[in-house]
Design an enzyme around this catalytic site. Structure first.
Site, short mmCIF file in Angstrom:
data_model
loop_
_atom_site.label_atom_id
_atom_site.label_comp_id
_atom_site.label_asym_id
_atom_site.label_seq_id
_atom_site.Cartn_x
_atom_site.Cartn_y
_atom_site.Cartn_z
N ASP A 133 -20.34 -1.30 3.84
CA ASP A 133 -21.14 -2.04 2.87
C ASP A 133 -20.56 -3.39 2.47
O ASP A 133 -21.09 -4.05 1.58
CB ASP A 133 -21.44 -1.19 1.63
CG ASP A 133 -20.20 -0.92 0.79
OD1 ASP A 133 -19.11 -1.37 1.15
OD2 ASP A 133 -20.35 -0.25 -0.25
N CYS A 193 -31.29 10.37 -14.83
CA CYS A 193 -30.39 9.25 -14.53
C CYS A 193 -30.69 8.06 -15.43
O CYS A 193 -29.77 7.39 -15.91
CB CYS A 193 -30.49 8.87 -13.06
SG CYS A 193 -32.13 8.33 -12.49
N CYS A 197 -27.94 6.41 -18.76
CA CYS A 197 -27.26 5.12 -18.64
C CYS A 197 -26.79 4.63 -20.00
O CYS A 197 -27.60 4.45 -20.92
CB CYS A 197 -28.17 4.07 -18.00
SG CYS A 197 -27.38 2.46 -17.82
N CYS A 213 -25.06 -3.25 -15.99
CA CYS A 213 -24.48 -2.06 -15.37
C CYS A 213 -22.96 -2.08 -15.51
O CYS A 213 -22.30 -3.07 -15.20
CB CYS A 213 -24.87 -2.02 -13.90
SG CYS A 213 -24.12 -0.66 -12.97
N CYS A 240 -18.76 3.51 -13.05
CA CYS A 240 -19.47 4.41 -13.97
C CYS A 240 -20.23 5.42 -13.12
O CYS A 240 -20.88 5.04 -12.15
CB CYS A 240 -20.42 3.61 -14.85
SG CYS A 240 -21.40 4.60 -16.00
#
Length: 385
Positions: A133, A193, A197, A213, A240
Site C-alpha cells: 500500500d 463502526c 468512532c 480520524c 485507532c
C-alpha cells in the site's frame, strides 16, 4: 488451464503465509477512481498531499501499468488474540494500533510477494509487478472486486472469514487469468463502526473524513492538533482500532499465524512514563522494524503527551515538565497542553509566568491554555480543554 494456474498460484501463496488469494480483472471499468477524486476534491484527505499528486495514477490499475490485465490480490491475517479495546481503560498506558504491534507488514508482505511474483513469471512467461500500500494502487476496491471482502461503512476492507484484520498485497500481471466472483456488501443496517468512532470521522456510511480520524492525526499529521481531537484520543498514541474492533464480523476472525505480525510484548500497553523519556536513538531502538518508526520520535512524543494530558495520572507531571525544554516545538507545545490538564490552575499559571518560549506557535499554546482556559481549568482528571 486457467483453473490449474489459479490452483498453482494459490498453493504457492499459502506456502508463503498468505491466508487468501483471489483474482480480478485489471482492465474493467473502475468507479473507485471517481470516488477518490471526489474525496480529494472535498479536502477530506487533509494534509496527505501525496494523494493529490498521485491522483491520476490511482484512477485505474492500468494507470499504474498499462500492460496489466489481471490483479492477483492477497491477504495476510493479522488478527489479535482478543478484542483490544478494553486496553483503552488503562489511561497510564499508551494504545498502539493492533496492526503496528509486530514487524512492519510492508516488509513482511513485500518480500513474499516478490517470491510469488517470480514463481508466477516463470510459470506464465508474462511480466509481473508487485504492490503493497505504499504504491498508488487502490487495493481495497481491487480486493472487493476479487472477492476477498467488501469495503464496510468504515471504508476499510471487511471479510466474512477474517473480519477486519487483513493486510493486502497485489501482483499485477500481463497474463489473462479468469477473475473470481466479486464480493457484495454485507453490513446491512449495522452502524457499530460509525457509532464507535471517537471523533465522528464518518460524515455518512461508506465515507471518511480523514481530517477527523485519529489514525490520520497520530500518523500522518505533523503539527499540533485541534483541542477537540486531543481530548478524544484518550490513550491512543499510534492509530485507532475502534471502528475495526467493534464489528460483529470479527466473531469469525482468528489470531495471526504469522509470527512476525504478532504483538511484541513491549508494544502492548507501554507505559506513558517510559515513552516520554525516549530520545531519538531509544525511539529507533524500541520501534526497530516497526511501522511506528516512520513517524519519527518528535511526532510520536507529541502523541504520547496528548495521552498524558488525558491520563489523570499526576505522577506524569514531572516527566512532562522536562519536555518543556525539548528541542522540538511540537513536543514542547504538547507538553504545555498535557501540563495544563494535570496541574492545578494556580500551579500551571505560575509555571506559565516563569517560562520564556522562543517559538511563536508554542507561545500561542501557552497563551491559549493559561489565559483562555487556565482560570477555569477542571481539577486533574476531569473533562476540560
Amino acid at each position: 488451464m486457467s483453473d490449474r494456474l489459479k490452483t498453482f498460484i494459490r498453493q504457492r501463496a499459502s506456502d508463503l503465509g498468505f491466508d487468501v488469494c483471489r483474482f480480478a480483472s485489471a482492465t474493467d471499468a473502475w468507479p473507485a477512481g471517481e470516488r477518490l477524486r471526489a474525496f480529494v476534491g472535498d479536502g477530506r484527505h487533509g494534509a496527505m498531499e501525496w494523494m493529490e499528486t498521485t491522483l491520476d495514477r490511482r484512477a485505474h490499475p492500468t494507470a499504474m501499468w498499462d500492460g496489466a490485465r489481471t490483479a492477483v490480490v492477497l491477504g495476510m491475517n493479522y488478527g489479535p488474540d482478543q478484542n483490544p479495546l478494553p486496553e483503552l481503560d488503562d489511561r497510564s498506558a499508551g494504545y498502539i494500533s493492533v496492526y503496528a504491534r509486530g514487524d512492519d507488514y510492508h516488509e513482511v508482505i513485500k518480500g513474499r510477494l516478490k517470491i510469488l511474483a517470480g514463481q508466477m513469471a516463470a510459470r506464465l512467461g508474462a511480466d509481473v509487478k508487485v504492490f503493497v500500500d505504499t504504491a498508488p494502487l487502490m487495493e481495497k476496491p481491487l480486493a472487493q472486486r476479487a472477492g476477498l471482502g467488501w469495503q464496510g461503512k468504515h471504508t476499510n476492507l471487511l471479510s466474512r472469514t477474517h473480519g477486519n484484520w487483513l493486510f493486502l498485497g497485489t501482483i499485477l500481471t500481463a497474463a489473462e487469468i479468469a477473475p473470481d466472483e466479486a464480493e457484495s456488501e454485507h453490513c446491512g443496517r449495522c452502524t457499530a463502526c460509525l457509532d464507535a468512532c471517537p471523533t465522528n470521522a464518518f460524515p455518512a456510511p461508506f465515507q471518511l473524513d480523514a481530517r477527523r480520524c485519529l489514525s490520520y492525526l497520530t500518523i500522518e499529521y505533523a503539527g499540533a492538533w485541534p483541542v477537540e481531537f486531543r481530548t478524544a484520543t484518550g490513550s491512543r498514541i499510534y492509530g485507532c482500532d475502534d471502528c475495526l474492533a467493534v464489528c460483529p464480523w470479527n466473531k469469525f476472525a482468528q489470531g495471526a499465524r504469522e509470527m512476525r505480525l504478532q504483538a511484541r510484548d513491549a508494544l502492548a500497553g507501554p507505559r506513558l512514563a517510559d515513552l516520554m523519556t525516549l530520545d531519538d536513538a531509544a525511539f529507533r531502538a524500541l520501534f526497530s522494524k516497526s511501522p511506528v518508526k516512520r513517524i519519527g520520535r518528535d511526532r510520536f512524543i507529541r502523541n504520547v503527551l496528548y495521552a498524558v494530558g488525558n491520563s489523570a495520572d499526576l505522577s506524569l507531571i514531572a516527566p512532562a515538565r522536562k519536555l518543556l525544554d525539548d528541542p522540538a516545538p511540537v513536543v514542547r507545545g504538547a507538553a504545555v497542553w498535557a501540563l495544563s490538564r494535570l496541574m492545578a490552575p494556580a500551579d500551571f499559571a505560575a509555571l506559565a509566568a516563569s517560562v520564556s518560549e522562543p517559538d511563536p506557535e508554542v507561545r500561542r499554546e501557552w497563551g491559549s491554555r493559561s489565559v483562555a482556559e487556565g482560570r477555569s481549568l477542571s481539577p486533574p482528571g476531569l473533562a476540560g480543554g
